[in-house]
Structure formats: structure tokens, C-alpha cells
Design an enzyme around this catalytic site. Structure first.
Site, PDB file in Angstrom:
ATOM      1  N   ALA A  22       0.819  -1.214   0.000  1.00 19.31           N
ATOM      2  CA  ALA A  22       0.000   0.000   0.000  1.00 19.31           C
ATOM      3  C   ALA A  22       0.853   1.265   0.000  1.00 19.31           C
ATOM      4  O   ALA A  22       0.640   2.182  -0.809  1.00 19.31           O
ATOM      5  CB  ALA A  22      -0.936  -0.008   1.204  1.00 19.31           C
ATOM      6  N   ASP A  49      14.549 -11.857  -3.941  1.00 21.20           N
ATOM      7  CA  ASP A  49      14.451 -12.108  -2.505  1.00 21.20           C
ATOM      8  C   ASP A  49      15.426 -11.148  -1.832  1.00 21.20           C
ATOM      9  O   ASP A  49      16.649 -11.297  -1.945  1.00 21.20           O
ATOM     10  CB  ASP A  49      14.810 -13.562  -2.199  1.00 21.20           C
ATOM     11  CG  ASP A  49      14.785 -13.867  -0.706  1.00 21.20           C
ATOM     12  OD1 ASP A  49      14.643 -12.935   0.105  1.00 21.20           O
ATOM     13  OD2 ASP A  49      14.935 -15.055  -0.348  1.00 21.20           O
ATOM     14  N   TYR A  56       9.748  -7.362  16.325  1.00 14.60           N
ATOM     15  CA  TYR A  56       9.527  -6.316  15.324  1.00 14.60           C
ATOM     16  C   TYR A  56      10.188  -5.013  15.756  1.00 14.60           C
ATOM     17  O   TYR A  56      10.905  -4.369  14.982  1.00 14.60           O
ATOM     18  CB  TYR A  56       8.033  -6.107  15.127  1.00 14.60           C
ATOM     19  CG  TYR A  56       7.677  -4.895  14.305  1.00 14.60           C
ATOM     20  CD1 TYR A  56       7.754  -4.920  12.914  1.00 14.60           C
ATOM     21  CD2 TYR A  56       7.246  -3.724  14.929  1.00 14.60           C
ATOM     22  CE1 TYR A  56       7.425  -3.807  12.157  1.00 14.60           C
ATOM     23  CE2 TYR A  56       6.912  -2.611  14.174  1.00 14.60           C
ATOM     24  CZ  TYR A  56       7.003  -2.646  12.800  1.00 14.60           C
ATOM     25  OH  TYR A  56       6.677  -1.534  12.054  1.00 14.60           O
ATOM     26  N   LYS A  92      13.239  -2.955  13.807  1.00 14.41           N
ATOM     27  CA  LYS A  92      13.046  -1.599  13.286  1.00 14.41           C
ATOM     28  C   LYS A  92      13.966  -0.592  13.979  1.00 14.41           C
ATOM     29  O   LYS A  92      14.423   0.375  13.351  1.00 14.41           O
ATOM     30  CB  LYS A  92      11.580  -1.183  13.438  1.00 14.41           C
ATOM     31  CG  LYS A  92      10.656  -1.810  12.412  1.00 14.41           C
ATOM     32  CD  LYS A  92      10.999  -1.383  10.985  1.00 14.41           C
ATOM     33  CE  LYS A  92       9.918  -1.784  10.003  1.00 14.41           C
ATOM     34  NZ  LYS A  92      10.196  -1.328   8.620  1.00 14.41           N
TER      35      LYS A  92
END
Length: 227
Positions: free
Chosen positions: A16, A57, A146, A150
């Protein structure tokens, strides 16, 4: 902003946010190279004469090197590709951690490296995508793998910015929850009117990747909306 006769790599360009970035760049005259894995997701991008889709990849060192090797006029590299896992640490094994590391940190690291090589002695721009949790780790409860991956992207961005300055400018954006169909489905009771929209985030990313950006480097730019 004018990207005429400029080539930009956009990882995650079939998602998106990535689609919003690619469309903004194409409207500005850029040639876009978009790596992908999933055929169905690749079809989400409308065909365009200045759009090149390349199967790759991004956690594979050789494939990432091959992606950049044929680009002789790279002006910017934008790294949106990544993944998310909502997983309390007590329920997370090493596979969860390594999946987040590979999808978020390794892919960004390898693309940064190959972009620097592809720029050669020319100027260039690199834009990474961190997250709100990277800047506010306490907001990363129940998503520690996560958050850690990040946060590593944010650290990579700042270290690399210092390494390649002033010829190459390296920045990152740190969005909060993005207003996408998937996020609305996952959080049906949330007030998504407060979430930043893909097009809004895209405009910031494209500015940082453009020649109009003459100074911003080493910055992790929060894009939270009202969330």
C-alpha cells in the site's frame, strides 16, 4: 519535484505505501525499479513504460547484488519492504526473531550497501522505513522482535549517514499505524481517521529521495498523524 531521467529503486513497491511512492515517482518522471516475490502482489502495480518489476528475494545477498548491478544511473534507493509480527516474547521463538531481522534489517542493510556501490562517485539519496516503535520502544510491547528489528533500521540509517556524508544523504521515516485496508481489517474498532495515509507518507519519502533535499541526512522523521 522533478525526477526526469532519474532511476529510483523502491523495495516494497507492491504494498500500500510502496504503490503510493511508486505512483508519486512516476508522476514526477522517474524510472522505477521494483523488486517483488509474490506475483499476485506485483499485479497490484499498474503497468507503466518507466516501471520495471524484478523478481528478487531481498534477504538473499546475491539476488540483491544482481538487482542493483544493472543500474548505471541510480539517483535514489527507497527501502519500504519489511514485515510485522504481533507476538509476545513468551510465545516467540527464534524463528519469529530471525524472520523480523531478515525482513526488516537484512533487506534494508543489503539494499543500502548495493545502493552505495551503485552510486559510485555520484551523489545519491537513500530513504529507509523504520517505525514509531523504533523511536518509542516502550510502544513496542507484545511486538519485541519487530521493535528490535526496526530500531536496528534506525541505527543503521544514522550510522550510514555519517559514513557516506556529504555525497550521499541517508534518512528514514518512522510511521505510526498506516491507514491501509489490512490494518483496518486487523483493528476494526480503531479510529483510522487518525492514521497517516499512504499518500501523505509517500510525499515525505519522495522529498527525502529528491534533489530538492539538500541537507536532511541522519534523520529519523516521525510521521504519526494524530495517532
Amino acid at each position: 519535484m522533478d525526477f526526469s531521467n532519474q532511476t529510483v529503486v523502491v523495495t516494497g513497491g507492491t504494498g500500500a505505501l510502496g504503490i503510493a511512492v511508486v505512483n508519486t515517482l512516476l508522476d514526477a518522471g522517474a524510472r522505477c525499479v521494483v523488486p517483488y516475490i509474490n506475483d499476485a502482489e506485483a499485479k497490484a502495480l499498474a503497468q507503466h513504460e518507466r516501471l520495471q518489476l524484478v523478481r528478487c528475494d531481498l534477504s538473499d545477498e546475491a539476488q540483491v547484488a544482481a538487482l542493483y548491478s544493472g543500474i548505471t544511473d541510480l539517483s535514489a534507493s527507497i527501502h519500504i519492504a519489511g514485515g510485522f509480527a504481533f507476538a509476545p516474547i513468551a510465545e516467540s521463538d527464534k524463528e519469529v526473531l530471525m524472520r523480523m531481522v531478515n525482513m526488516n534489517l537484512v533487506s534494508t542493510y543489503l539494499c543500502c550497501r548495493e545502493a552505495v556501490r551503485a552510486f559510485g562517485e555520484r551523489q545519491g539519496r537513500i530513504v529507509n522505513v523504520a517505525s514509531r516503535q523504533a523511536l518509542e520502544p516502550r510502544a513496542g510491547k507484545y511486538m519485541t522482535a519487530y521493535t528490535a528489528s526496526k530500531a536496528a533500521v534506525a541505527a543503521l540509517t544514522q550510522a550510514l549517514a555519517a559514513e557516506v556524508a556529504p555525497r550521499i544523504l541517508v534518512s528514514a521515516v518512522a510511521p505510526s499505524i498506516i491507514d491501509t485496508p489490512a490494518n483496518r481489517t486487523a483493528m476494526p474498532d480503531a479510529d483510522y481517521t487518525q492514521w497517516p495515509k499512504p499518500a501523505e507518507i509517500a510525499s515525505g519519502i519522495v522529498f527525502l529521495a529528491s534533489g530538492a533535499n539538500q541537507l536532511a541526512s541522519g534523520a529519523i522523521v516521525p510521521i504519526y498523524g494524530a495517532a
